[in-house]
Motif scaffolding. Sequence first.
Motif, PDB file in Angstrom:
ATOM      1  N   VAL A  26      43.721  40.847  -0.627  1.00 27.24           N
ATOM      2  CA  VAL A  26      43.693  41.201   0.784  1.00 27.24           C
ATOM      3  C   VAL A  26      43.861  42.710   0.923  1.00 27.24           C
ATOM      4  O   VAL A  26      44.712  43.309   0.264  1.00 27.24           O
ATOM      5  CB  VAL A  26      44.817  40.477   1.567  1.00 27.24           C
ATOM      6  CG1 VAL A  26      44.825  40.916   3.022  1.00 27.24           C
ATOM      7  CG2 VAL A  26      44.635  38.982   1.481  1.00 27.24           C
ATOM      8  N   LEU A  67      41.169  43.764   8.398  1.00 30.54           N
ATOM      9  CA  LEU A  67      41.742  43.065   7.252  1.00 30.54           C
ATOM     10  C   LEU A  67      40.620  42.332   6.544  1.00 30.54           C
ATOM     11  O   LEU A  67      39.871  41.572   7.164  1.00 30.54           O
ATOM     12  CB  LEU A  67      42.823  42.087   7.716  1.00 30.54           C
ATOM     13  CG  LEU A  67      43.618  41.346   6.639  1.00 30.54           C
ATOM     14  CD1 LEU A  67      45.043  41.069   7.125  1.00 30.54           C
ATOM     15  CD2 LEU A  67      42.945  40.023   6.255  1.00 30.54           C
ATOM     16  N   ARG A  81      39.521  39.913   3.094  1.00 34.23           N
ATOM     17  CA  ARG A  81      40.032  38.982   2.084  1.00 34.23           C
ATOM     18  C   ARG A  81      38.892  38.688   1.121  1.00 34.23           C
ATOM     19  O   ARG A  81      37.839  38.220   1.533  1.00 34.23           O
ATOM     20  CB  ARG A  81      40.519  37.704   2.771  1.00 34.23           C
ATOM     21  CG  ARG A  81      41.215  36.703   1.850  1.00 34.23           C
ATOM     22  CD  ARG A  81      41.852  35.593   2.686  1.00 34.23           C
ATOM     23  NE  ARG A  81      40.845  34.881   3.463  1.00 34.23           N
ATOM     24  CZ  ARG A  81      41.135  34.156   4.547  1.00 34.23           C
ATOM     25  NH1 ARG A  81      42.385  34.076   4.985  1.00 34.23           N
ATOM     26  NH2 ARG A  81      40.178  33.514   5.190  1.00 34.23           N
ATOM     27  N   VAL A  84      38.113  39.584   7.809  1.00 38.34           N
ATOM     28  CA  VAL A  84      38.707  38.389   8.397  1.00 38.34           C
ATOM     29  C   VAL A  84      39.221  38.662   9.810  1.00 38.34           C
ATOM     30  O   VAL A  84      39.113  37.815  10.690  1.00 38.34           O
ATOM     31  CB  VAL A  84      39.855  37.866   7.513  1.00 38.34           C
ATOM     32  CG1 VAL A  84      40.556  36.674   8.149  1.00 38.34           C
ATOM     33  CG2 VAL A  84      39.341  37.497   6.127  1.00 38.34           C
ATOM     34  N   LEU A 133      38.832  37.192  15.101  1.00 35.73           N
ATOM     35  CA  LEU A 133      39.299  36.837  13.774  1.00 35.73           C
ATOM     36  C   LEU A 133      38.548  35.617  13.304  1.00 35.73           C
ATOM     37  O   LEU A 133      38.103  34.795  14.115  1.00 35.73           O
ATOM     38  CB  LEU A 133      40.809  36.575  13.743  1.00 35.73           C
ATOM     39  CG  LEU A 133      41.376  35.372  14.490  1.00 35.73           C
ATOM     40  CD1 LEU A 133      42.743  35.025  13.920  1.00 35.73           C
ATOM     41  CD2 LEU A 133      41.553  35.697  15.970  1.00 35.73           C
ATOM     42  N   ALA A 135      41.458  32.384   9.498  1.00 39.02           N
ATOM     43  CA  ALA A 135      42.503  33.405   9.306  1.00 39.02           C
ATOM     44  C   ALA A 135      43.869  32.760   9.532  1.00 39.02           C
ATOM     45  O   ALA A 135      44.070  32.015  10.486  1.00 39.02           O
ATOM     46  CB  ALA A 135      42.297  34.560  10.272  1.00 39.02           C
ATOM     47  N   CYS A 158      47.793  36.923   7.924  1.00 37.02           N
ATOM     48  CA  CYS A 158      46.955  38.036   8.392  1.00 37.02           C
ATOM     49  C   CYS A 158      47.655  38.779   9.518  1.00 37.02           C
ATOM     50  O   CYS A 158      47.645  40.018   9.577  1.00 37.02           O
ATOM     51  CB  CYS A 158      45.603  37.517   8.862  1.00 37.02           C
ATOM     52  SG  CYS A 158      44.607  36.735   7.582  1.00 37.02           S
TER      53      CYS A 158
END
Length: 367
Positions: free
Chosen positions: A17, A64, A66, A71, A101, A105, A109
């Motif tokens: 991540v 963010l 992943r 994500v 998102l 998620a 997160c």
Amino acid sequence: MTRAMPLSEFPKLPPAVMLDAVEGLSAQIDRVAETAAPTHRFLRYGWFAAALAAYGGQARTITLTREGDPVVALPYVSTGPRWAKLASVPGCYWPFRSFPLREDAGAECGELLLDRLARDVNALRIGPVYDGDPALEMLRAAAASRGWTAIDRTIAQSFLLDMGALRAEGTWPRNSTLRKNRFHEKHLRDHGETDWRFVSGADWSEAQFDALAAIEQKSWIADRTDGSDAKFTRAGHVAFWRAAAADPVLAKMMWAAMLTVDGEPAAFSFDLNAGDLKYAIANSYDPQFGKHSPGKLLYYRNLVRALEDGITRVDWGAGDSGYKRTIGADGGPMIRDWLFVRPGLPGMAAKLARGLWRGSGNQVAGS
């Protein structure tokens, strides 16, 4: 001879991540929006860009990723005095202010987002937004585990129309309603030739927005208010919708049902179509045709067309519950404004001021 280890015995490593914070709006916003719940896929780069163009602000985006796939994308702008380090999610009041998102998620997160936000801001405002909104619920869970203070104020109750369920029961639209509508349409034609049409996608133009504005300028909004809540006049929010229409994906979601009488704009119903859900944003009509219920005639035509297009639910938003309940809508989720305040002195101050924030909202039964 060495025994081969079965795959089930290999240790599972957590997915990689990464967080990235950039000045401005990240191009990753669209990638995230495309994997969001269908009802939230309008939260695109063009949506936030339109908000900045119409309402101002300098954005920053935390993304963010992943395993290399984006994500969550959280755009925010500074609000209030610089020293206070307050931020808010930009956007438009209609249908709500949130951020995209991916549907899978998790709460982790949100924890990472809040940890990163704490380096730059003391508090983040998200809303007005519906109870149960995915981004809101992610932040609420993360706030509880990270020691952030979350406080809300009530704005209003929403209203939802489940056309699919009512049609399956054979109760919508009622035959008596359709008969009344035909009666009014007949007498409406006494004023001139009527034309019923729909506007979406590449149909959006300066002329189309001007037609919506012309109706608003003749309606009760201009007569009884200062006009700042109008959606399509220059004194209202037309700058946002014109800018949003520059994104072809958003333009296709933006939908208007239009009625003209002898070529002159007489009524409109403006929506945002998202999957099988229609967000009813605004409707208005020229009062000279009021006794023939042009607004009602138009939105019934609009909703029947929606059913034909696979849209089964209508989110009517807040306010004016009378005609919404008459058409078959029921009370939906509450709409609230939220503040998420980081731990330490800001969080302590937020707890002391909790009553002031909540008191600045509205008193709504059942809230």
